[in-house]
Design an enzyme around this catalytic site. Structure first.
Site, short mmCIF file in Angstrom:
data_model
loop_
_atom_site.label_atom_id
_atom_site.label_comp_id
_atom_site.label_asym_id
_atom_site.label_seq_id
_atom_site.Cartn_x
_atom_site.Cartn_y
_atom_site.Cartn_z
N LYS A 159 -19.87 17.98 3.06
CA LYS A 159 -18.95 18.18 4.19
C LYS A 159 -18.85 16.90 5.02
O LYS A 159 -17.81 16.58 5.57
CB LYS A 159 -19.44 19.34 5.06
CG LYS A 159 -18.54 19.65 6.25
CD LYS A 159 -17.15 20.02 5.82
CE LYS A 159 -16.27 20.35 7.01
NZ LYS A 159 -14.88 20.65 6.59
N SER A 162 0.84 -1.19 0.00
CA SER A 162 0.00 0.00 0.00
C SER A 162 0.88 1.25 0.00
O SER A 162 1.65 1.45 -0.94
CB SER A 162 -0.95 -0.03 1.20
OG SER A 162 -1.99 0.92 1.05
#
Length: 347
Positions: free
Chosen positions: A227, A175
């Site tokens: 948001k 990763s």
């Protein structure tokens, strides 16, 4: 069973006492250090050639008798003398060995080692030339996107300066760890190191139904449509899930493009599935260039180059050192207690 209960009680008392003592010491240290400026760290440099030479000489002293050792040292002295004379004759063109700068990165989820890495890279770039080499011994299973993005950007500085970068992986570079590794012009892996995991994951629990069951309301107020997409306490919507997934897909695409930019030889759609491979298989996938341990590679380079290990050490306060010691001690005590109770074995 009664023995284990008594043992657990004794252990709990002991842990409590140790923690209390450490808290007192930490408080005392905090009072002493209050008002003092935090001291800066320093760059530590050691020559690995001397380390390898010391290992060899120690073995020679053990295995060879006095006459053999004397003969060997005499031959080495003659060789050094010839090299010194040759250097004096060629004063106009002194023979200089290439330099190898060795860095270490042991990554956690926040890529905390970046703080030291940035100073090490800044230092070596003041002297390193394209004739030198930087070797990064990398160990990381990945972590936060922005943290490993910064760590990768630090390594990119080496490539931008035209200094060859070799990345050695002995255990894992997955990763975010592989995001860093792919910047190397050469990636060397141990045969059973873990590599890949070119993917993005995010997960969080949601306890909204539990709160409703107990008649607890949780309000989320935002300014901006996205948001908040998914939350832990609020009621998640399908629209929020779709936006969250879209953000993950965008991040994954950026990850793939980043890896492809530094390793164009990869079949990126084939390897960017989030899967991991052991070194042997990773070589076939072109995730790495060579199978070898970092020890083997550096020992070989030390035969013809000056090898220097760089480490920027932060000077921790007494309070920080006590805290780290306390944390490690408690972890070891609890692990020992749990393994005794369950006879758990750790690989």
């Amino acid at each position: 069973m009664e023995f284990f209960i008594e043992y657990a009680g004794f252990l709990a008392k002991t842990v409590t006492l140790v923690i209390a003592i450490l808290v007192v010491l930490a408080s005392f240290a905090a009072l002493r250090s209050k008002g003092r400026r935090k001291s800066a760290g320093q760059l530590q440099v050691s020559k690995l050639n001397d380390f390898y030479k010391g290992l060899r000489e120690r073995l020679e002293q053990t295995l060879l008798d006095k006459d053999q050792l004397k003969t060997l040292r005499k031959a080495e002295g003659k060789a050094e003398g010839k090299a010194e004379k040759a250097g004096k004759k060629n004063k106009d063109k002194p023979a200089t060995k290439p330099r190898v700068f060795v860095l270490d990165f042991d990554g956690d989820i926040k890529a905390s080692a970046t703080e030291s890495l940035r100073h090490e890279i800044t230092a070596l770039l003041t002297l390193a030339t394209p004739k030198d080499e930087v070797v990064l011994r990398l160990e990381s299973g990945g972590g936060m996107v922005h943290s490993y993005g910064l760590a990768s950007s630090q390594l990119a500085r080496i490539r931008q300066a035209g200094v060859p970068l070799t990345v050695c992986i002995d255990k894992v570079a997955a990763s975010g760890g592989y995001m860093m590794a792919c910047i190397g012009e050469k990636i060397i892996s141990a045969p059973f190191a873990i590599l890949g995991s070119i993917g993005v994951v995010a997960q969080l629990p949601n306890v909204n139904r539990l709160l409703k069951k107990h008649d607890i309301d949780f309000e989320v107020l935002t300014a901006g449509e996205y948001k908040r997409t998914l939350t832990v306490f609020g009621e998640n919507t399908e629209k929020g899930r779709e936006k969250f997934q879209e953000d993950l897909d965008i991040t994954h695409e950026l990850f793939k493009n980043f890896v492809s930019n530094y390793r164009p030889q990869l079949a990126i759609d084939e390897v960017a599935t989030g899967e991991v491979w052991l070194g042997v298989a990773a070589l076939d996938k072109r995730l790495v260039d060579e199978l070898k341990t970092s020890d083997e590679y550096l020992a070989e380079r030390a035969k013809g180059a000056e090898v220097y290990h760089l480490h920027y050490a932060e000077r921790k306060s007494l309070q920080e050192r006590i805290g780290m010691a306390a944390s490690g001690s408690v972890d070891r005590m609890l692990l020992n207690w749990w393994s005794r109770l369950t006879q758990q074995r750790f690989w």
